[in-house]
Design a protein around this motif. Structure first.
Motif, mmCIF file in Angstrom:
data_model
loop_
_atom_site.group_PDB
_atom_site.id
_atom_site.type_symbol
_atom_site.label_atom_id
_atom_site.label_comp_id
_atom_site.label_asym_id
_atom_site.label_seq_id
_atom_site.Cartn_x
_atom_site.Cartn_y
_atom_site.Cartn_z
ATOM 1 N N LEU A 58 0.820 -1.206 0.000
ATOM 2 C CA LEU A 58 0.000 0.000 0.000
ATOM 3 C C LEU A 58 0.855 1.257 0.000
ATOM 4 O O LEU A 58 1.855 1.338 0.709
ATOM 5 N N ALA A 110 -6.150 4.451 3.195
ATOM 6 C CA ALA A 110 -6.551 3.881 1.906
ATOM 7 C C ALA A 110 -8.041 3.553 1.920
ATOM 8 O O ALA A 110 -8.761 3.844 0.949
ATOM 9 N N ILE A 166 -2.952 3.297 -5.202
ATOM 10 C CA ILE A 166 -2.921 2.859 -3.798
ATOM 11 C C ILE A 166 -2.102 1.575 -3.619
ATOM 12 O O ILE A 166 -1.414 1.432 -2.607
#
Length: 193
Positions: A147, A154, A189
């Protein structure tokens, strides 16, 4: 019999949900709900007290089903694919029907006649629940190190994007546009393996 419902409650609640979804909370009257369900208005008042209580009742069912379906889509073992499957689910949900039914929670959130604290609390509860479902998935072992931002951040961005998709869909009526934007967001992301 006193205290016993004289109608098929499950079917009536599904019809009530459909009316709120199509018309919106503010534009829906108890007469509309009685007509859609075939249940007399007095019986609806007796069983559920008022329109707000009835909305909150069906919204709980909607929230539960939505969060379960979102979690099922996120169960995909590949993180990137899990997020794309999640977006497919949310896009399918808002584009169902002719015309497309949109999003019940977003429609309600933007309805000034639904701005009571119990309804706003229910909406926050659903969005917080969706954020929690995403955070759990983004915190799994396969997400570690992939991530670009922490799981909670996120998840919050992903929830926000699903709400924005509702607006874009209502303007463009183009699910492919939404899927392309979702792919770009997921790529931002989730780092490649």
């Amino acid at each position: 019999m006193a205290g016993r419902r004289q109608f098929d409650e499950k079917q009536a609640l599904e019809q009530v949900l459909d009316v709120f979804w199509r018309q919106g909370y503010g534009a829906t009257s108890m007469a509309d709900l009685a007509s859609a369900t075939g249940v007399q208005r007095g019986s609806l008042y007796h069983a559920y007290r008022d329109k707000e209580a009835l909305f909150l009742r069906v919204f709980r069912d909607y929230e539960s089903a939505f969060l379960a379906d979102a979690a099922a889509r996120l169960a995909q073992p590949d993180l990137r694919q899990a997020l794309l499957d999640f977006f497919d689910f949310t896009i399918e949900s808002i584009t169902l029907g002719t015309p497309a039914r949109g999003c019940l929670s977003t429609r309600t959130a933007t309805d000034t006649r639904a701005a009571t604290e119990p309804i706003r609390a229910a909406l926050r509860g659903m969005l917080d629940g969706l954020e929690a479902v995403l955070t759990r998935r983004l915190s799994e072992d396969d997400a570690t190190g992939r991530l670009a931002v922490p799981p909670v951040e996120a998840a919050r961005v992903l929830v926000t994007a699903t709400r924005g998709n509702v607006v874009i869909e209502s303007v463009y009526e183009d699910p492919d546009r939404l899927r392309a934007a979702a792919r770009t967001l997921v790529d931002m992301i989730v780092r490649p393996v």
